[in-house]
Scaffold this active site. Structure first.
Site, PDB file in Angstrom:
ATOM      1  N   SER A   7      -3.613   4.730  -3.217  1.00  0.00           N
ATOM      2  CA  SER A   7      -4.659   5.658  -2.769  1.00  0.00           C
ATOM      3  C   SER A   7      -5.111   6.599  -3.883  1.00  0.00           C
ATOM      4  CB  SER A   7      -4.159   6.494  -1.589  1.00  0.00           C
ATOM      5  OG  SER A   7      -3.911   5.673  -0.471  1.00  0.00           O
ATOM      6  N   GLU A  27       4.234  -5.115   3.838  1.00  0.00           N
ATOM      7  CA  GLU A  27       4.439  -3.773   4.380  1.00  0.00           C
ATOM      8  C   GLU A  27       4.562  -3.793   5.893  1.00  0.00           C
ATOM      9  OE1 GLU A  27       2.561   0.667   3.695  1.00  0.00           O
ATOM     10  OE2 GLU A  27       1.181  -1.016   3.723  1.00  0.00           O
TER      11      GLU A  27
END
Length: 407
Positions: A134, A257
């Site tokens: 991010s 994930e």
């Protein structure tokens, strides 16, 4: 589809349950329940030592192939391991990003040299990893990454080779202040746009040119960080996959994930729900028929969520669905995240007006477990892929609907 456990699986469940019962005693007993969501700062060094104790007894990277240092457990045995770990109230592990995300990514996409260099350190919990995805302008929209990297000769002028030189900023970087390495998605082809021209780099954090600034949260913890790269360097061969082709590697990692370990969350959620029900009975809030109905609905929804997750993992194992493709994984993320937010809201409803007050004994204040649950669960629908992103994945990649218009 048969979701029952074999005799071998049940024997494995008894093995790991007995091991945890025997080992979470003595010096390790005080670690029970430490380091949960929003509490990563709790007894970090002690939890690190516990993780290395797990490694010494072969209980890290249990799903990895044996040739890479894992146990090679079946899908259902991995589920059992994570379920029993949570049921034992064992402390939150400190190596999730390395063990569950980067390790499987290196096994799938990395070179033999990268695997040899990094996998043993993950198995032994000797090197911890952070995730450099991010950015301030590329949170949920990862393809908008602006961090740049370019190849240059090594600065000593020895002609020993090239290095990537990295400039940019990452944000919400979990546990970067406690990690030795970070995997970074950076733009390595000037002028490229969106998912083209990105590379997946492995970068040491302990160097000049890397600044880590912890972000203090409402819950009082600071496990998230801003990371600034100003001429930071990493060796040219520490790019996973081909340079400029890092998007596929990054998406592959996101598939891992949402794998087996997230299913164990439902066990932890079940314990949280039971505690909220007990609190409601103690305070008398359970007599409210509307509140009682909300608690009953949460219990039913949690069972449905667990069943769906098991079916989804079965589809992944059989090849009927791809973990990286989005389908089941995105639905599961949407379901559990919104369920947990509702649990936090109900917990505060049970607490009543007293839940609005924080103890002033801490700095700047102390929260009880219900206040922390409410505040931290507000982020569940954002981190790890926001609700909006998951819905777009399902709409565009699974259902084949037209892509969302972008400004």
């Amino acid at each position: 589809m048969d979701l029952s456990y074999s005799e071998e699986d049940q024997a494995f469940r008894a093995e790991i349950r007995a091991w945890l019962e025997e080992n979470l005693t003595g010096e390790w007993a005080e670690l029970r329940g430490m380091g949960g969501a929003g509490r990563d700062h709790e007894m970090f060094e002690e939890r690190l030592a516990w993780n290395r104790h797990l490694a010494a007894h072969g209980w890290t990277c249990v799903g990895w192939p044996t040739e890479h240092g894992g146990r090679g457990l079946s899908l259902w045995q991995q589920v059992i391991f994570h379920e029993e770990y949570v049921r034992a109230n064992a402390p939150a592990r400190v190596n999730h990003l390395g063990e569950e995300l980067l390790g499987p990514t290196l096994i799938a996409f990395g070179s033999a040299e990268q695997q040899k260099r990094f996998l043993p350190g993950i198995v032994a919990v000797e090197e911890l990893w952070a995730q450099g995805y991010s950015e301030p302008g590329a949170g949920s929209d990862l393809a908008n990454v602006q961090t740049k990297a370019r190849l240059e000769e090594t600065p000593d002028g020895s002609g020993a080779g090239q290095q990537w030189v990295i400039d940019g900023q990452k944000v919400w970087t979990s546990n970067a202040h406690q990690s030795q390495w970070v995997f970074v998605v950076a733009r390595t082809e000037p002028g490229s746009k969106r998912h083209h021209g990105l590379s997946f780099l492995l970068v040491p954090l302990d160097q000049e040119g890397v600044e880590i600034r912890p972000i203090e949260q409402l819950t009082g913890g600071s496990e998230f960080n801003e990371v600034f790269f100003t001429g930071a360097r990493t060796d040219a061969d520490l790019v996973v996959g081909e340079p400029g082709k890092g998007w596929g590697v990054a998406m592959g990692l996101l598939g891992f994930e949402r794998g087996v370990s997230t299913l164990a969350q439902t066990v932890d959620f079940s314990r949280e729900l039971a505690a909220v029900v007990s609190l409601a009975k103690e305070t008398g809030a359970f007599e409210d028929p509307v509140l009682r109905d909300r608690l009953a609905a949460l219990a039913v929804e949690l069972e449905v969520t667990r069943s769906f997750a098991l079916h989804g993992l079965s589809d992944v194992e059989s090849g009927a669905d791809s973990a990286a493709g989005g389908g089941a994984g995105s639905i599961f993320k949407l379901v559990w995240a919104n369920w947990h937010r509702r649990l936090g809201e109900v917990a505060m409803q049970v607490r009543g007006p007293a839940g609005l007050l924080a103890r002033a004994s801490g700095t700047p204040y102390d929260l009880d477990e219900w206040q922390r649950l409410f505040l931290f669960s507000r982020a569940d629908t954002i981190y790890g892929g926001s609700d909006e992103v998951q819905k777009n994945i399902l709409a565009e990649r699974v259902l084949g609907l037209p892509k969302e218009a972008r400004g």
